[in-house]
Scaffold this motif. Sequence first.
Motif, PDB file in Angstrom:
ATOM      1  N   UNK B  35     -20.584  77.872  44.230  1.00 37.63           N
ATOM      2  CA  UNK B  35     -21.811  77.849  45.026  1.00 37.63           C
ATOM      3  C   UNK B  35     -22.317  76.405  45.088  1.00 37.63           C
ATOM      4  N   UNK B  36     -22.611  75.964  46.310  1.00 30.89           N
ATOM      5  CA  UNK B  36     -23.205  74.662  46.538  1.00 30.89           C
ATOM      6  C   UNK B  36     -24.535  74.833  47.281  1.00 30.89           C
ATOM      7  N   UNK B  37     -25.391  73.839  47.112  1.00 35.78           N
ATOM      8  CA  UNK B  37     -26.595  73.768  47.926  1.00 35.78           C
ATOM      9  C   UNK B  37     -26.618  72.420  48.638  1.00 35.78           C
ATOM     10  N   UNK B  38     -27.035  72.462  49.887  1.00 35.13           N
ATOM     11  CA  UNK B  38     -27.156  71.247  50.683  1.00 35.13           C
ATOM     12  C   UNK B  38     -28.579  71.193  51.216  1.00 35.13           C
ATOM     13  N   UNK B  39     -29.364  70.235  50.707  1.00 35.98           N
ATOM     14  CA  UNK B  39     -30.705  70.028  51.240  1.00 35.98           C
ATOM     15  C   UNK B  39     -30.596  69.336  52.592  1.00 35.98           C
ATOM     16  N   UNK B  40     -31.642  69.432  53.397  1.00 36.49           N
ATOM     17  CA  UNK B  40     -31.626  68.887  54.756  1.00 36.49           C
ATOM     18  C   UNK B  40     -31.250  67.413  54.745  1.00 36.49           C
ATOM     19  N   UNK B  41     -30.187  67.084  55.505  1.00 37.87           N
ATOM     20  CA  UNK B  41     -29.782  65.695  55.620  1.00 37.87           C
ATOM     21  C   UNK B  41     -29.191  65.095  54.357  1.00 37.87           C
ATOM     22  N   UNK B  42     -28.821  65.952  53.420  1.00 39.24           N
ATOM     23  CA  UNK B  42     -28.314  65.447  52.146  1.00 39.24           C
ATOM     24  C   UNK B  42     -26.886  65.919  51.911  1.00 39.24           C
TER      25      UNK B  42
END
Lengths: 113, 111
Positions: B35-42
Amino acid sequence: GDSVTQMEGPVTLSEEAFLTINCTYTATGYPSLFWYVQYPGEGLQLLLKATKADDKGSNKGFEATYRKETTSFHLEKGSVQVSDSAVYFCALSDLNTGNQFYFGTGTSLTVIP
Amino acid sequence: SQTIHQWPATLVQPVGSPLSLECTVEGTSNPNLYWYRQAAGRGLQLLFYSVGIGQISSEVPQNLSASRPQDRQFILSSKKLLLSDSGFYLCAWRGEGYEQYFGPGTRLTVT
């Protein structure tokens, strides 16, 4: 530890221009190297890969060569199209670190007609 | 061929509410799952990975948890969402060449 560094964006090019996105890596072992592409609102797609030194990965006109002497895996394309506009991620997987997969911070590319 | 599914595709939840995101893989057995998370523009932040049923490794301490109740199912949960949990959540599985293959993602907005 292992890491990937790729050039800061955003990058804006005119259609048919030459593209280079720089990527360098640090690894303790013998990593495999990858480029991923992410179109807006979508997940990441594997674009190309190389598993050992001097290998060249290629796909859809993109290519990258695994350079052990310079610890680099730069992405290139001879003539970009508007449809290539996306975010590009360089990544590595190192057997020495087991299940870890290391990504660069991503480079946003916009191609204008 | 292998495919990976995630649902829901988008989710809007209030602060303090629970969360459950599901990921399933078809066409492979006993995959390593991530599981990954990608914040906006990151870039991508690895949250959890699993090498088998019931085996979860956490990379970042937070109010999220993960479970793997079945070989090809990976679930991301939270008991109480924070505003900072907003982002694009991506599930991935590892191929034989150590490449990772990603699902379509879930866009989570915490209000």
